[in-house]
Design a protein around this motif. Structure first.
Motif, PDB file in Angstrom:
ATOM      1  N   ILE A 175       0.837  -1.208   0.000  1.00 39.30           N
ATOM      2  CA  ILE A 175       0.000   0.000   0.000  1.00 39.30           C
ATOM      3  C   ILE A 175       0.865   1.250   0.000  1.00 39.30           C
ATOM      4  O   ILE A 175       0.605   2.213  -0.733  1.00 39.30           O
ATOM      5  N   PHE A 176       1.906   1.237   0.835  1.00 38.88           N
ATOM      6  CA  PHE A 176       2.793   2.386   0.938  1.00 38.88           C
ATOM      7  C   PHE A 176       3.443   2.703  -0.408  1.00 38.88           C
ATOM      8  O   PHE A 176       3.468   3.855  -0.845  1.00 38.88           O
ATOM      9  N   VAL A 177       3.971   1.686  -1.080  1.00 33.72           N
ATOM     10  CA  VAL A 177       4.650   1.898  -2.360  1.00 33.72           C
ATOM     11  C   VAL A 177       3.668   2.402  -3.415  1.00 33.72           C
ATOM     12  O   VAL A 177       3.954   3.372  -4.137  1.00 33.72           O
ATOM     13  N   GLU A 178       2.509   1.780  -3.479  1.00 31.07           N
ATOM     14  CA  GLU A 178       1.533   2.181  -4.501  1.00 31.07           C
ATOM     15  C   GLU A 178       1.033   3.597  -4.264  1.00 31.07           C
ATOM     16  O   GLU A 178       0.957   4.411  -5.192  1.00 31.07           O
ATOM     17  N   ASP A 179       0.690   3.912  -3.030  1.00 27.61           N
ATOM     18  CA  ASP A 179       0.144   5.245  -2.732  1.00 27.61           C
ATOM     19  C   ASP A 179       1.198   6.339  -2.822  1.00 27.61           C
ATOM     20  O   ASP A 179       0.908   7.447  -3.274  1.00 27.61           O
ATOM     21  N   SER A 180       2.403   6.055  -2.373  1.00 29.89           N
ATOM     22  CA  SER A 180       3.425   7.095  -2.237  1.00 29.89           C
ATOM     23  C   SER A 180       4.239   7.335  -3.499  1.00 29.89           C
ATOM     24  O   SER A 180       4.740   8.440  -3.708  1.00 29.89           O
ATOM     25  N   PHE A 181       4.368   6.314  -4.362  1.00 29.07           N
ATOM     26  CA  PHE A 181       5.292   6.458  -5.488  1.00 29.07           C
ATOM     27  C   PHE A 181       4.733   6.034  -6.839  1.00 29.07           C
ATOM     28  O   PHE A 181       5.408   6.177  -7.850  1.00 29.07           O
ATOM     29  N   VAL A 182       3.520   5.509  -6.871  1.00 27.35           N
ATOM     30  CA  VAL A 182       2.946   5.085  -8.146  1.00 27.35           C
ATOM     31  C   VAL A 182       1.740   5.925  -8.531  1.00 27.35           C
ATOM     32  O   VAL A 182       1.642   6.395  -9.658  1.00 27.35           O
ATOM     33  N   ASN A 183       0.822   6.114  -7.596  1.00 28.15           N
ATOM     34  CA  ASN A 183      -0.377   6.894  -7.893  1.00 28.15           C
ATOM     35  C   ASN A 183      -0.023   8.352  -8.160  1.00 28.15           C
ATOM     36  O   ASN A 183       0.647   9.003  -7.367  1.00 28.15           O
ATOM     37  N   GLU A 184      -0.496   8.874  -9.263  1.00 22.94           N
ATOM     38  CA  GLU A 184      -0.161  10.237  -9.694  1.00 22.94           C
ATOM     39  C   GLU A 184      -0.508  11.278  -8.636  1.00 22.94           C
ATOM     40  O   GLU A 184       0.243  12.205  -8.385  1.00 22.94           O
TER      41      GLU A 184
END
Length: 467
Positions: free
Chosen positions: A325-334
């Motif tokens: 969740i951290f990786v997706e929210d912090s570094f992937v989602n625009e």
């Protein structure tokens, strides 16, 4: 001239619009526990006076609070007070007890005589002359008092001398608390847990979050997280930090001097309890939202610290899911990415996502996650990385084989399934909702198998055949 600073919400230094209910000034409040009675309606003057419990405050007064004692004081609003209505910090001359507004959350040093409040010398630590925080006018004095009392007790547990709840010489324990013959120690532990839960509840409110983010307070919470011998206490400390900083821009700015990101990462690396690690990743996800968060994360090699634990055999499903969740929210989602940081670290970001792409594929293909919810989070983050950074996210043969096995499992499941029956697959429970969730996950595997992780040209025929 020396000052001590009381961080108070701005509404406490404004003209307060509190309407006194109808009643005579002769009405009295007499404490149940004894003591002298006092007027029900506060009687102001030109000097600061303490507001007694449950007193009604007339409109148009200047009110301040001392967070150390939880006491509120009020006086008539004068012209000098009116010019400083937006201030959030009141400096108190310890010798004369005179109140001087030092600027919005200012970190003013000793000033020479004649220095005007709000001048460049009294700007806050970021050099800003404005402070974007609209206090909640509906918070009561009793709430501030309850918060302050419990926070004081929690902070006291960060002191090495607080032997009943903190043993700085002992190693961190991942075991649950056992019965202790020392009743005093047990009582102190219960009190600490209770106090932590109370301030965690308050932390979601911006005003209280700002208070918890002050460097001295936040440093104490970080110390408890890093060194307290009880995992329950460490977990509550992480949750409180996360709640205080989440979606709270003023608190995030205040938190930067405490090196919050760096300390949280170090706690994750050293933490023996998987549940506490998961709670700390939650706090990290809140802290990184600030304008300095991602830069500190890069500087502290945050990705390496998280993966060091993620790749451990005892990482824990909850921790692994939280990392995803951290990786997706912090570094992937625009929407979650700072354009400035992303552009200046574009190559580093791509390489970092490549590392997580590999780690997520390994976790899934090696069946390291037994919890379906954590597995779904990891797969979701992997899909997001592969979609946005396709070149830096090569598909591993072992992962392709894992997807193929899952697709075969899905086909067998559909053949074996009968109306009204429940089939247990993977880690799903034998109930309709779990079964439906598992089928939904496998359907998603089919949809992405060729489009993202295989040959897109073969996807149309394969999709029809597999469905």
């Amino acid at each position: 001239m020396h000052y001590k600073f009381l961080c108070v919400p701005a509404f406490l230094s404004l003209a307060v619009s509190v309407s006194a209910s109808s009643g005579s000034f002769e009405d009295q409040i007499c404490p149940d526990g004894g003591g002298a009675c006092y007027p029900r309606i506060f009687e102001p003057s030109d000097n600061w006076q303490i507001i007694r419990p449950d007193q009604e405050v007339p409109a148009g007064l200047h009110i301040r609070m001392d967070f150390q004692t939880g006491l509120r004081e009020a006086k008539y609003l004068n012209d000098a007070d009116d010019t400083q209505q937006e201030s959030s910090v009141i400096a108190i001359d310890e010798e004369s007890n005179a109140a001087v507004v030092a600027g919005p959350l200012g970190m003013a040093e000793d000033s020479e005589e004649g220095t005007e409040p709000g001048s460049d010398d009294s700007r806050n630590i970021w050099g800003d002359s404005t402070y974007n925080h609209k206090p909640n006018p509906y918070l009561s004095a009793s709430e501030f008092s309850e918060f302050s009392e419990n926070l004081e007790y929690v902070i006291s547990s960060a002191e090495p001398s607080h032997e009943s709840t903190l043993d700085s010489s002992s190693s961190l324990s991942s075991s649950k608390p056992q019965h202790d013959a020392n009743d005093s120690s047990n009582n102190d532990f219960a009190k600490l847990i209770s106090s932590f839960k109370i301030i965690e509840d308050f932390a979601h409110e911006i005003d209280f979050g700002v208070r918890l983010a002050e460097p001295n307070v936040l440093s104490a919470l970080l110390y408890i997280l890093a060194s307290h011998k009880k995992p329950e206490v460490r977990s509550l400390s992480a949750r409180t930090i996360g709640a205080a900083l989440r979606n709270n821009a003023p608190a995030l700015d205040l938190a930067a001097p405490a090196k919050t990101i760096t300390n949280l990462l170090q706690s994750i690396v050293n933490e023996p309890d998987s549940e506490v690690r998961a709670r700390t990743v939650f706090a990290l996800g809140s802290a990184i939202q600030g304008r300095f968060g991602r830069q500190e994360f890069w500087t502290s090699h945050g990705g390496e610290s998280l993966r060091q634990r993620f790749l451990d055999s005892d990482a824990g499903d909850d921790y692994m899911g939280r990392c995803a969740i951290f990786v997706e929210d912090s570094f992937v989602n625009e929407d979650m990415i700072s354009d400035t940081v992303t552009k200046s670290n574009e190559n580093g970001l791509q390489l970092e996502m490549g590392q997580w792409c590999s780690a997520f594929q390994d976790a899934l293909s090696q069946e390291r996650v037994s919890n379906s919810d954590a597995r779904n989070k990891i797969f979701s983050a992997l899909v997001a990385i592969k979609t946005r950074f396709p070149t830096y996210c090569p598909v591993q043969d072992s992962f392709r084989q894992w997807i193929a096995r899952k697709v075969d499992e899905r086909a067998q499941l559909k053949r074996l399934q009968k109306p009204g029956s429940a089939v247990v697959i993977h880690s799903a429970q034998s109930d309709d909702s779990s079964f439906a969730s598992e089928v939904e996950f496998m359907d998603r595997l089919v949809e992405t198998r060729h489009v993202l992780f295989g040959n897109p040209k073969a996807s149309r025929k394969a999709f029809v055949d597999e469905f």
